[in-house]
Design a protein around this motif. Structure first.
Motif, mmCIF file in Angstrom:
data_model
loop_
_atom_site.group_PDB
_atom_site.id
_atom_site.type_symbol
_atom_site.label_atom_id
_atom_site.label_comp_id
_atom_site.label_asym_id
_atom_site.label_seq_id
_atom_site.Cartn_x
_atom_site.Cartn_y
_atom_site.Cartn_z
ATOM 1 N N ALA A 161 0.824 -1.206 0.000
ATOM 2 C CA ALA A 161 0.000 0.000 0.000
ATOM 3 C C ALA A 161 0.860 1.259 0.000
ATOM 4 C CB ALA A 161 -0.927 0.007 1.210
ATOM 5 N N SER A 162 1.999 1.194 0.667
ATOM 6 C CA SER A 162 2.850 2.377 0.810
ATOM 7 C C SER A 162 3.550 2.763 -0.478
ATOM 8 C CB SER A 162 3.893 2.134 1.906
ATOM 9 O OG SER A 162 3.268 1.907 3.157
ATOM 10 N N VAL A 163 3.812 1.784 -1.358
ATOM 11 C CA VAL A 163 4.564 2.095 -2.583
ATOM 12 C C VAL A 163 3.644 2.369 -3.773
ATOM 13 C CG1 VAL A 163 6.560 0.768 -1.839
ATOM 14 C CG2 VAL A 163 4.801 -0.353 -3.215
ATOM 15 N N ALA A 164 2.331 2.329 -3.551
ATOM 16 C CA ALA A 164 1.385 2.611 -4.636
ATOM 17 C C ALA A 164 1.204 4.115 -4.767
ATOM 18 C CB ALA A 164 0.046 1.929 -4.352
ATOM 19 N N MET A 165 1.682 4.688 -5.863
ATOM 20 C CA MET A 165 1.630 6.151 -6.016
ATOM 21 C C MET A 165 1.622 6.567 -7.475
ATOM 22 S SD MET A 165 5.454 6.725 -4.511
ATOM 23 C CE MET A 165 6.652 5.406 -4.607
ATOM 24 N N THR A 166 0.847 5.872 -8.283
ATOM 25 C CA THR A 166 0.823 6.194 -9.713
ATOM 26 C C THR A 166 -0.190 7.270 -10.069
ATOM 27 O OG1 THR A 166 -0.778 4.433 -10.153
ATOM 28 C CG2 THR A 166 1.550 3.855 -10.329
ATOM 29 N N LEU A 167 -1.182 7.517 -9.208
ATOM 30 C CA LEU A 167 -2.232 8.485 -9.500
ATOM 31 C C LEU A 167 -2.337 9.516 -8.387
ATOM 32 C CD1 LEU A 167 -5.012 6.025 -10.758
ATOM 33 C CD2 LEU A 167 -3.551 7.475 -12.171
ATOM 34 N N PRO A 168 -2.889 10.678 -8.670
ATOM 35 C CA PRO A 168 -3.072 11.688 -7.612
ATOM 36 C C PRO A 168 -3.930 11.189 -6.460
ATOM 37 C CG PRO A 168 -3.349 12.678 -9.777
ATOM 38 C CD PRO A 168 -3.257 11.192 -9.998
ATOM 39 N N ILE A 169 -4.870 10.297 -6.744
ATOM 40 C CA ILE A 169 -5.782 9.829 -5.703
ATOM 41 C C ILE A 169 -5.143 8.782 -4.814
ATOM 42 C CG2 ILE A 169 -6.819 7.872 -6.940
ATOM 43 C CD1 ILE A 169 -9.527 8.822 -5.911
ATOM 44 N N SER A 170 -3.974 8.268 -5.214
ATOM 45 C CA SER A 170 -3.342 7.186 -4.470
ATOM 46 C C SER A 170 -3.000 7.587 -3.039
ATOM 47 C CB SER A 170 -2.064 6.719 -5.179
ATOM 48 O OG SER A 170 -2.325 6.304 -6.495
ATOM 49 N N THR A 171 -2.504 8.791 -2.866
ATOM 50 C CA THR A 171 -2.076 9.237 -1.544
ATOM 51 C C THR A 171 -2.109 10.767 -1.497
ATOM 52 O OG1 THR A 171 -0.214 9.211 0.027
ATOM 53 C CG2 THR A 171 0.324 9.117 -2.297
ATOM 54 N N PRO A 172 -2.414 11.370 -0.360
ATOM 55 C CA PRO A 172 -2.494 12.832 -0.263
ATOM 56 C C PRO A 172 -1.261 13.574 -0.771
ATOM 57 C CG PRO A 172 -3.477 11.847 1.674
ATOM 58 C CD PRO A 172 -2.893 10.714 0.879
ATOM 59 N N ALA A 176 0.912 17.395 -4.783
ATOM 60 C CA ALA A 176 1.867 17.681 -5.855
ATOM 61 C C ALA A 176 1.143 17.941 -7.170
ATOM 62 C CB ALA A 176 2.845 16.511 -6.013
ATOM 63 N N HIS A 177 0.099 17.157 -7.437
ATOM 64 C CA HIS A 177 -0.648 17.321 -8.684
ATOM 65 C C HIS A 177 -1.415 18.638 -8.703
ATOM 66 C CE1 HIS A 177 -2.800 16.156 -12.287
ATOM 67 N NE2 HIS A 177 -3.952 16.343 -11.682
ATOM 68 N N SER A 178 -1.859 19.082 -7.537
ATOM 69 C CA SER A 178 -2.655 20.312 -7.463
ATOM 70 C C SER A 178 -1.844 21.560 -7.788
ATOM 71 C CB SER A 178 -3.272 20.456 -6.066
ATOM 72 O OG SER A 178 -2.265 20.703 -5.090
ATOM 73 N N THR A 179 -0.519 21.472 -7.745
ATOM 74 C CA THR A 179 0.311 22.636 -8.072
ATOM 75 C C THR A 179 0.276 22.955 -9.563
ATOM 76 O OG1 THR A 179 2.303 21.273 -8.412
ATOM 77 C CG2 THR A 179 1.880 22.085 -6.173
ATOM 78 N N GLY A 180 -0.121 21.981 -10.384
ATOM 79 C CA GLY A 180 -0.139 22.175 -11.818
ATOM 80 C C GLY A 180 1.213 21.971 -12.473
ATOM 81 N N LEU A 181 2.218 21.641 -11.676
ATOM 82 C CA LEU A 181 3.575 21.440 -12.194
ATOM 83 C C LEU A 181 3.856 19.977 -12.529
ATOM 84 C CD1 LEU A 181 5.501 23.728 -9.670
ATOM 85 C CD2 LEU A 181 4.720 24.309 -11.973
ATOM 86 N N VAL A 182 2.959 19.097 -12.120
ATOM 87 C CA VAL A 182 3.147 17.659 -12.358
ATOM 88 C C VAL A 182 1.942 17.126 -13.122
ATOM 89 C CG1 VAL A 182 3.535 15.395 -11.313
ATOM 90 C CG2 VAL A 182 4.448 17.453 -10.213
ATOM 91 N N GLU A 183 2.170 16.623 -14.317
ATOM 92 C CA GLU A 183 1.087 16.040 -15.099
ATOM 93 C C GLU A 183 0.825 14.605 -14.655
ATOM 94 O OE1 GLU A 183 1.806 16.338 -19.240
ATOM 95 O OE2 GLU A 183 2.023 18.530 -19.239
ATOM 96 N N GLN A 184 -0.411 14.166 -14.856
ATOM 97 C CA GLN A 184 -0.798 12.832 -14.399
ATOM 98 C C GLN A 184 -0.002 11.738 -15.109
ATOM 99 O OE1 GLN A 184 -4.927 12.207 -13.427
ATOM 100 N NE2 GLN A 184 -4.934 10.220 -14.448
#
Length: 216
Positions: free
Chosen positions: A161-172, A177-185
Motif C-alpha cells: 500500500a505504501s509504494v502505490a503512487m501512480t495516480l493523484p488519488i493514491s495518496t495525499p 503535488a498534482h494540485s500545483t499544476g507542475l506535475v502532469e498525471q
C-alpha cells in the motif's frame, strides 16, 4: 531547483500554540492504545484549537484546495463502500487462497493491494484488506509458518500500500503535488509505476528474508 522563501519565522504565542498542539496530537496518536481515543477524534483537536485561537482564519480556509481534499476523500469513500457492501470480502473469498503455497499468498495479496491502492488511496486499501486477510491467514493455520506466519502477510500489505503512487488519488502527497499544476498525471503515472515496482521488489525481498529468519 532554486527556491526563494520570503518572510521569516515569527516567535509569538501562535508559534507556541502550534508547537504544543502538534506535540499533543502526535502523542495521542501514538498512545491511542492506552487512552482509548481514536485517531479520527484526535485529528479534530488541531482543527478546534486553531479555529478558537485564531491561528487559522476564514481567509486561510478559502485558500485551501478543496478539490484535492474531495478527491482524496472520494478514495476513502470507495474503500468504505467496497468494505461495507461486502464486495471486497466476496472477491477475496472467491480466490482459493487455501490451495496456494504461502509464497504465492504473500505475493498475490501484495499485488492485489498494490493495484487497489492506486485507485482508492493507500490508507483505505490497508484498512480494507488487513482484516479480511487476517481471517484468511488464521484459517490457514500453521501452513504460513514457512514465511513467518500471519505477520509477514499483513506487513506485506502495509509495504504494498505504501509504494502505490501512480495516480493523484493514491495518496495525499500525490494529490498535493498534482494540485500545483507542475506535475502532469502521465508523468506521475510513469515515475510512480517505476518506483512502485522497485519498492515492491525490494520490500518483499526483505520481508521474505525476515520471514524465513522468523524475526517476528
Amino acid at each position: 531547483i532554486e527556491l526563494e522563501i520570503e518572510g521569516e519565522v515569527q516567535h509569538n504565542w501562535r508559534t507556541a500554540v502550534v508547537a504544543i498542539t502538534f506535540i499533543i496530537t502526535v502523542l495521542l496518536w501514538i498512545c491511542d492504545r492506552w487512552t482509548g481515543v481514536g485517531s479520527n477524534t484526535v485529528a479534530m483537536i488541531p482543527i478546534v484549537v486553531f479555529a478558537f485561537t485564531g491561528v487559522i482564519k476564514a481567509r486561510d480556509l478559502e485558500e485551501i484546495n478543496w478539490s484535492v481534499i474531495w478527491m482524496v476523500a472520494g478514495g476513502f469513500a470507495l474503500g468504505l463502500a467496497l468494505n461495507e457492501s461486502g464486495l471486497a470480502e466476496n472477491v477475496i473469498k472467491s480466490i482459493p487462497f487455501g490451495s496456494w503455497s504461502p509464497v504465492i499468498i504473500l505475493l498475490a495479496s501484495g499485488i492485489i493491494c498494490y493495484i487497489l491502492s492506486n485507485f482508492i488511496s493507500n490508507t483505505a486499501t490497508a484498512a480494507l484488506l488487513v482484516p479480511i486477510l487476517a481471517v484468511v491467514c488464521k484459517g490457514m493455520g500453521d501452513s504460513l509458518n514457512s514465511i513467518g506466519g500471519t505477520p509477514t502477510v499483513l506487513i506485506g500489505i502495509a509495504v504494498a500500500a505504501s509504494v502505490a503512487m501512480t495516480l493523484p488519488i493514491s495518496t495525499p502527497p500525490n494529490a498535493i503535488a498534482h494540485s500545483t499544476g507542475l506535475v502532469e498525471q502521465k508523468e506521475m503515472m510513469k515515475i510512480g509505476l517505476t518506483m512502485g515496482i522497485i519498492g515492491l521488489v525490494l520490500g518483499y525481498a526483505l520481508l521474505f528474508v525476515l520471514g524465513e529468519m522468523h524475526v517476528w
